[in-house]
Write a protein that holds these residues in place. Structure first.
Motif, PDB file in Angstrom:
ATOM      1  N   LEU A   1      -6.024  12.298  23.664  1.00 29.18           N
ATOM      2  CA  LEU A   1      -6.083  12.488  25.111  1.00 29.18           C
ATOM      3  C   LEU A   1      -5.127  11.531  25.818  1.00 29.18           C
ATOM      4  O   LEU A   1      -4.372  11.936  26.712  1.00 29.18           O
ATOM      5  CB  LEU A   1      -7.511  12.271  25.618  1.00 29.18           C
ATOM      6  CG  LEU A   1      -7.687  12.304  27.137  1.00 29.18           C
ATOM      7  CD1 LEU A   1      -7.425  13.705  27.661  1.00 29.18           C
ATOM      8  CD2 LEU A   1      -9.066  11.833  27.517  1.00 29.18           C
ATOM      9  N   PHE A   2      -5.142  10.281  25.408  1.00 30.84           N
ATOM     10  CA  PHE A   2      -4.279   9.277  26.021  1.00 30.84           C
ATOM     11  C   PHE A   2      -2.801   9.640  25.852  1.00 30.84           C
ATOM     12  O   PHE A   2      -2.018   9.586  26.807  1.00 30.84           O
ATOM     13  CB  PHE A   2      -4.564   7.893  25.418  1.00 30.84           C
ATOM     14  CG  PHE A   2      -3.762   6.794  26.023  1.00 30.84           C
ATOM     15  CD1 PHE A   2      -4.069   6.302  27.272  1.00 30.84           C
ATOM     16  CD2 PHE A   2      -2.680   6.249  25.335  1.00 30.84           C
ATOM     17  CE1 PHE A   2      -3.324   5.285  27.851  1.00 30.84           C
ATOM     18  CE2 PHE A   2      -1.932   5.232  25.888  1.00 30.84           C
ATOM     19  CZ  PHE A   2      -2.252   4.747  27.147  1.00 30.84           C
ATOM     20  N   CYS A   3      -2.419  10.041  24.642  1.00 27.84           N
ATOM     21  CA  CYS A   3      -1.016  10.435  24.389  1.00 27.84           C
ATOM     22  C   CYS A   3      -0.642  11.659  25.225  1.00 27.84           C
ATOM     23  O   CYS A   3       0.463  11.720  25.782  1.00 27.84           O
ATOM     24  CB  CYS A   3      -0.800  10.724  22.908  1.00 27.84           C
ATOM     25  SG  CYS A   3      -0.836   9.247  21.880  1.00 27.84           S
ATOM     26  N   GLY A   4      -1.553  12.611  25.326  1.00 27.88           N
ATOM     27  CA  GLY A   4      -1.287  13.799  26.138  1.00 27.88           C
ATOM     28  C   GLY A   4      -1.100  13.461  27.603  1.00 27.88           C
ATOM     29  O   GLY A   4      -0.214  13.999  28.277  1.00 27.88           O
ATOM     30  N   VAL A   5      -1.926  12.565  28.120  1.00 30.47           N
ATOM     31  CA  VAL A   5      -1.799  12.156  29.521  1.00 30.47           C
ATOM     32  C   VAL A   5      -0.477  11.447  29.746  1.00 30.47           C
ATOM     33  O   VAL A   5       0.235  11.713  30.729  1.00 30.47           O
ATOM     34  CB  VAL A   5      -2.992  11.257  29.931  1.00 30.47           C
ATOM     35  CG1 VAL A   5      -2.735  10.582  31.266  1.00 30.47           C
ATOM     36  CG2 VAL A   5      -4.270  12.070  29.982  1.00 30.47           C
ATOM     37  N   ILE A   6      -0.100  10.548  28.856  1.00 25.90           N
ATOM     38  CA  ILE A   6       1.163   9.813  29.005  1.00 25.90           C
ATOM     39  C   ILE A   6       2.353  10.768  28.937  1.00 25.90           C
ATOM     40  O   ILE A   6       3.275  10.702  29.767  1.00 25.90           O
ATOM     41  CB  ILE A   6       1.282   8.707  27.925  1.00 25.90           C
ATOM     42  CG1 ILE A   6       0.191   7.662  28.107  1.00 25.90           C
ATOM     43  CG2 ILE A   6       2.661   8.062  27.950  1.00 25.90           C
ATOM     44  CD1 ILE A   6       0.228   6.935  29.437  1.00 25.90           C
ATOM     45  N   ILE A   7       2.348  11.682  27.969  1.00 25.66           N
ATOM     46  CA  ILE A   7       3.449  12.644  27.850  1.00 25.66           C
ATOM     47  C   ILE A   7       3.510  13.539  29.088  1.00 25.66           C
ATOM     48  O   ILE A   7       4.588  13.821  29.616  1.00 25.66           O
ATOM     49  CB  ILE A   7       3.310  13.471  26.557  1.00 25.66           C
ATOM     50  CG1 ILE A   7       3.566  12.568  25.350  1.00 25.66           C
ATOM     51  CG2 ILE A   7       4.261  14.660  26.550  1.00 25.66           C
ATOM     52  CD1 ILE A   7       3.229  13.209  24.024  1.00 25.66           C
ATOM     53  N   GLY A   8       2.350  13.971  29.580  1.00 24.73           N
ATOM     54  CA  GLY A   8       2.312  14.791  30.795  1.00 24.73           C
ATOM     55  C   GLY A   8       2.864  14.052  31.999  1.00 24.73           C
ATOM     56  O   GLY A   8       3.591  14.623  32.818  1.00 24.73           O
ATOM     57  N   MET A   9       2.522  12.769  32.125  1.00 25.38           N
ATOM     58  CA  MET A   9       3.038  11.978  33.240  1.00 25.38           C
ATOM     59  C   MET A   9       4.553  11.821  33.150  1.00 25.38           C
ATOM     60  O   MET A   9       5.247  11.895  34.177  1.00 25.38           O
ATOM     61  CB  MET A   9       2.362  10.606  33.261  1.00 25.38           C
ATOM     62  CG  MET A   9       0.921  10.651  33.705  1.00 25.38           C
ATOM     63  SD  MET A   9       0.033   9.101  33.536  1.00 25.38           S
ATOM     64  CE  MET A   9       1.030   7.983  34.460  1.00 25.38           C
ATOM     65  N   ILE A  10       5.067  11.626  31.958  1.00 27.72           N
ATOM     66  CA  ILE A  10       6.520  11.478  31.786  1.00 27.72           C
ATOM     67  C   ILE A  10       7.230  12.774  32.153  1.00 27.72           C
ATOM     68  O   ILE A  10       8.227  12.772  32.884  1.00 27.72           O
ATOM     69  CB  ILE A  10       6.854  11.043  30.341  1.00 27.72           C
ATOM     70  CG1 ILE A  10       6.390   9.603  30.115  1.00 27.72           C
ATOM     71  CG2 ILE A  10       8.350  11.179  30.063  1.00 27.72           C
ATOM     72  CD1 ILE A  10       6.456   9.158  28.670  1.00 27.72           C
ATOM     73  N   VAL A  11       6.709  13.895  31.671  1.00 25.17           N
ATOM     74  CA  VAL A  11       7.338  15.189  31.964  1.00 25.17           C
ATOM     75  C   VAL A  11       7.295  15.474  33.466  1.00 25.17           C
ATOM     76  O   VAL A  11       8.287  15.913  34.057  1.00 25.17           O
ATOM     77  CB  VAL A  11       6.648  16.318  31.155  1.00 25.17           C
ATOM     78  CG1 VAL A  11       7.077  17.683  31.638  1.00 25.17           C
ATOM     79  CG2 VAL A  11       6.946  16.150  29.678  1.00 25.17           C
ATOM     80  N   MET A  12       6.144  15.212  34.102  1.00 23.73           N
ATOM     81  CA  MET A  12       6.040  15.449  35.543  1.00 23.73           C
ATOM     82  C   MET A  12       6.955  14.502  36.325  1.00 23.73           C
ATOM     83  O   MET A  12       7.529  14.900  37.341  1.00 23.73           O
ATOM     84  CB  MET A  12       4.590  15.301  36.009  1.00 23.73           C
ATOM     85  CG  MET A  12       3.724  16.460  35.624  1.00 23.73           C
ATOM     86  SD  MET A  12       4.368  18.059  36.191  1.00 23.73           S
ATOM     87  CE  MET A  12       4.333  17.840  37.949  1.00 23.73           C
ATOM     88  N   SER A  13       7.091  13.266  35.865  1.00 22.39           N
ATOM     89  CA  SER A  13       7.974  12.323  36.545  1.00 22.39           C
ATOM     90  C   SER A  13       9.419  12.813  36.486  1.00 22.39           C
ATOM     91  O   SER A  13      10.143  12.744  37.482  1.00 22.39           O
ATOM     92  CB  SER A  13       7.875  10.939  35.913  1.00 22.39           C
ATOM     93  OG  SER A  13       6.594  10.405  36.098  1.00 22.39           O
ATOM     94  N   LEU A  14       9.826  13.309  35.327  1.00 20.52           N
ATOM     95  CA  LEU A  14      11.188  13.831  35.210  1.00 20.52           C
ATOM     96  C   LEU A  14      11.380  15.046  36.108  1.00 20.52           C
ATOM     97  O   LEU A  14      12.422  15.196  36.759  1.00 20.52           O
ATOM     98  CB  LEU A  14      11.492  14.182  33.751  1.00 20.52           C
ATOM     99  CG  LEU A  14      11.567  12.995  32.786  1.00 20.52           C
ATOM    100  CD1 LEU A  14      11.727  13.495  31.356  1.00 20.52           C
ATOM    101  CD2 LEU A  14      12.690  12.058  33.166  1.00 20.52           C
ATOM    102  N   SER A  15      10.380  15.912  36.142  1.00 17.81           N
ATOM    103  CA  SER A  15      10.457  17.101  36.988  1.00 17.81           C
ATOM    104  C   SER A  15      10.528  16.711  38.465  1.00 17.81           C
ATOM    105  O   SER A  15      11.341  17.253  39.217  1.00 17.81           O
ATOM    106  CB  SER A  15       9.246  17.990  36.740  1.00 17.81           C
ATOM    107  OG  SER A  15       9.233  19.075  37.614  1.00 17.81           O
TER     108      SER A  15
END
Length: 112
Positions: free
Chosen positions: A53-67
């Motif tokens: 869950l933690f890795c998924g949240v971090i990856i999601g935040m990175i992708v959204m930040s780039l977007s």
């Protein structure tokens, strides 16, 4: 309305935390993960779930930040283009006014 919205969000966060704690306490079995190049020692399933869950949240935040960064850059590009267009329109309007003023000025030497 704003208070109701905040209250609902707070209740949802509390419910998510309670469910997470219940899952953490209920999953006490240990498993060994066989990653292709590495085999882990036995780890609790709840720790693996939390790490996933933690890795998924971090990856999601990175992708959204780039977007969001890409969207913000496109916005600033549009703002810059709009300012350039406005400046060009003002310059053309001034040139037009000057040309009209020159056309309305009487000429000093009239043919006889």
């Amino acid at each position: 309305m704003l208070i109701l919205k905040r209250l609902i969000i707070i209740l949802l966060v509390i419910a998510a935390i309670v469910i997470g704690v219940m899952l953490f306490l209920a999953n006490t079995d240990s498993v060994a993960l066989d990653l292709i190049v590495y085999k882990t020692p036995p780890i609790n399933v709840s720790v693996i779930m939390f790490a996933s869950l933690f890795c998924g949240v971090i990856i999601g935040m990175i992708v959204m930040s780039l977007s969001l960064f890409r969207e913000k850059m496109a916005h600033w590009s549009d703002v810059k283009r709009h300012k350039t267009s406005e400046a060009e329109a003002r310059r053309l309007a001034e040139e037009r006014q000057q040309a009209l003023a020159r056309m309305e000025q009487p000429t000093s030497a009239q043919p006889a």
